[in-house]
Write an enzyme that holds these catalytic residues in place. Sequence first.
Site: not given
Length: 466
Positions: A77, A121, A167, A293, A295, A363
């Site tokens: 990606r 992005h 995002e 994504n 985290y 991600e």
Amino acid sequence: MSANAFPPGFLFGAATSAYQIEGGWDADGKGPSIWDHFARLPGRIQRNHNGDVACNTYFDFATDIDIMRRLGLQAYRFSVAWARVLPLGRGAINEKGLDYYDRLVDALLAAGIKPFVTLFHWDLPLALQREMGGFDSRDCAAIFADYAEIVGRRLGDRVKQWITLNEPWVHATLGHLRGLHAPGRLNPWAYLRVIHHQLLGHGLAAAQLKGVHADAQVGISLNMGPVYPATDSEVDRAAAGLGDQFINRIFLDPLFRGQYPEPLWGRLRAFRPPVQPGDMETIAHPLDFVGINYYTRIHVRHAWYVPFVGFWPNDLPVVAGRVAPWRKNGYSQMGWEVYPAGLFELLFRMKQEYGNPAVYITENGAAFADTVSDDGRVHDPQRQQFLEQHTDMVSAAARAGVNVRGYFAWSLIDNFEWAYGYDKRFGIVYVDFATQRRIIKDSGYWYQSLIQGQAAGERSGAATEP
């Protein structure tokens, strides 16, 4: 995990973004982006770093594709730099910029690696920011869709998986509400406008891409995290519900339900942008997949002093005079709690609440302080454990019936980590930024073994089928 821990055809890849790796910030006719400008403002980026050179992949992507091949990656990606294709954001096309992505896609396919292309992005062309305020303007949504069509026409005969936005919450929140990212604005009035216009741009771009190539698979990547109350008090539980709307449902609900979430939308009435007839239908046009994504999880607490929303992320290690139980987990160098179960929760939520769409983890990764050891290796056991725990959660979600199709480690290589400059390393491949030398980290070799094990399991399963 067993050799068949993931569904057949499950894709393992890694991800990057243009400004973080490409360098060549003004090469071959590329125009400046808001990040080119923002990184030059004194004090905005740690140590005043910038992405002028970054990982130099504009001039050499072959080295990294060779590493991808060695690791056995099945997908990659990456993002297109909008200003490399359209220096002013619209108008004259920079053919040399498109040629670069042509070569990159061809090289990936020759290596047996499937390209996933992200169109935005965060590196908006500076000209559009100065001319109209970027996505603060409704016109930017249509301009973005035109850009998507241009890239789709050039690459769409070979690229089948497209991600419109990465995002959008971060671009709106850190870029326009808190001023920590480009374009560095502190304007609550712009916040919801930027969210709505990005979502509108997503819907328009998806239609353009499918108009160019009917077999295009179009999705969007959202940063998500389960939201918990800081304590079990009634006010903190209510705050967590609002926090979930603010972080997750502000995008999930319009995309999957055609409406913004209440009561948050009502509370922010003074800041709401005009929503024109047909907007929500455009935004809610069926997705081919959604990218998650992930985290960390988020804890929020009631905060009466925060206007309109009445909550705040709980960043304090002490709650009610004691260490909160959730503070016992480990932390990455970013200060983010390592909480693998949160990824399972997000995935299962997509099944339970949003119709079980196709999902890719676009991600997932962690920053730790990596160094090259005397043996020439980069030993990163914390990152290796992070990847192992989180891929375990993805496998568990697949076994629970979640329609999860692939996993992209963030990131392939160490790179420019936005406001942190080069001080935070997320890569499974180490980069010496002075020499551009690459070293596969132990986590990278672990990932290689995971991919090999899954591939061997699939071959074995196919061989035993009647």
